[in-house]
Enzyme design. Sequence first.
Site, PDB file in Angstrom:
ATOM      1  N   HIS A 199       0.863  -1.193   0.000  1.00  0.00           N
ATOM      2  CA  HIS A 199       0.000   0.000   0.000  1.00  0.00           C
ATOM      3  C   HIS A 199       0.894   1.236   0.000  1.00  0.00           C
ATOM      4  O   HIS A 199       1.971   1.236   0.613  1.00  0.00           O
ATOM      5  CB  HIS A 199      -0.906  -0.027   1.232  1.00  0.00           C
ATOM      6  CG  HIS A 199      -1.959   1.028   1.194  1.00  0.00           C
ATOM      7  ND1 HIS A 199      -1.682   2.341   1.482  1.00  0.00           N
ATOM      8  CD2 HIS A 199      -3.271   0.983   0.869  1.00  0.00           C
ATOM      9  CE1 HIS A 199      -2.791   3.056   1.341  1.00  0.00           C
ATOM     10  NE2 HIS A 199      -3.776   2.243   0.966  1.00  0.00           N
ATOM     11  N   GLU A 215      -4.146   2.502  -7.077  1.00  0.00           N
ATOM     12  CA  GLU A 215      -4.508   3.630  -6.204  1.00  0.00           C
ATOM     13  C   GLU A 215      -3.544   4.776  -6.466  1.00  0.00           C
ATOM     14  O   GLU A 215      -2.350   4.672  -6.167  1.00  0.00           O
ATOM     15  CB  GLU A 215      -4.378   3.233  -4.735  1.00  0.00           C
ATOM     16  CG  GLU A 215      -5.316   2.127  -4.318  1.00  0.00           C
ATOM     17  CD  GLU A 215      -5.517   2.119  -2.811  1.00  0.00           C
ATOM     18  OE1 GLU A 215      -6.657   2.273  -2.392  1.00  0.00           O
ATOM     19  OE2 GLU A 215      -4.531   1.973  -2.084  1.00  0.00           O
TER      20      GLU A 215
HETATM   21  P1  PGA Z   1      -9.587   6.140   0.679  1.00  0.00           P
HETATM   22  O1  PGA Z   1      -8.374   5.089   0.917  1.00  0.00           O
HETATM   23  O2  PGA Z   1     -10.781   5.339   0.257  1.00  0.00           O
HETATM   24  O3  PGA Z   1      -9.740   6.804   2.018  1.00  0.00           O
HETATM   25  O4  PGA Z   1      -9.146   7.069  -0.386  1.00  0.00           O
HETATM   26  C1  PGA Z   1      -8.169   4.039   0.021  1.00  0.00           C
HETATM   27  C2  PGA Z   1      -6.944   3.269   0.403  1.00  0.00           C
HETATM   28  O5  PGA Z   1      -5.913   3.883   0.714  1.00  0.00           O
HETATM   29  O6  PGA Z   1      -6.945   2.012   0.423  1.00  0.00           O
END
Ligand code: PGA
Length: 236
Positions: free
Chosen positions: A104, A161
């Site tokens: 992540h 992401e």
């Molecule tokens: P968020 O986080 O939905 O608060 O943008 C997503 C993540 O970091 O997995």
Amino acid sequence: MHKFVIANWKAHKTQSEALAWGSELAQFLSIRQEAQRRGDWPRVILAPSLIHLPYFHQLKSTAVYKNLFLGVQDISPYPDGAYTGATSARMAASYDVRYALVGHSERRRYFHESHQDVARKVSLCLEAGIVPVVCVDDEYIVEQAAALDRNDLDKVIVAYEELGAIGTGHNEPVEHVREIVETIKHAFGLVPVLYGGSVNPQNTAEYVAFTDGVLVGSASLTAESFGQIVMAACQE
Ligand code: PGA
């Protein structure tokens, strides 16, 4: 194939807050038992802090929770052994953990994790029977794929992401995500690809229309909005 909806709680929730979320989601799921029986119900995965894992593991034996899968937010890059503070993939698997987020962006940023660390975690997860969910942003998709063991590449799920979309309320434009999904499939093979970054009940449907699901941070913190996201991810 079913869609995936993953709740990433990050470092949130005390014991009583976790318990309250659990019973609110149970209420939500019991109302929608009919929907759960249909084939279009997504695979719902909760990745709480490790400290809450035994509680949710226990809950899974109740009928309402049988469709809830457990995940972890991170896993040790080392096997069992003298690694103080670490939780090995084998240990997580013994709590029926089926999925693990690896790499992540917050782990890369605050804990200085490298593509190689992520590759080691992927291999250890797969050995333990856990599906790794490799998180990437568009800066290092190719490098991250190249760092993985060749045999592991097509066994992972990839979550795209973008840094600027995480926790900001600025979800990534759908057109850009479409392009990135192609780049990911080119680099990793035909793996499931999820979108994450400010996912909420209103925008979920547009992402699940062309991805394999969503990774949800902030909007997973209340059972109500997470439940609405699960419903929005049900396929037509
Ligand atoms: P968020 O986080 O939905 O608060 O943008 C997503 C993540 O970091 O997995």
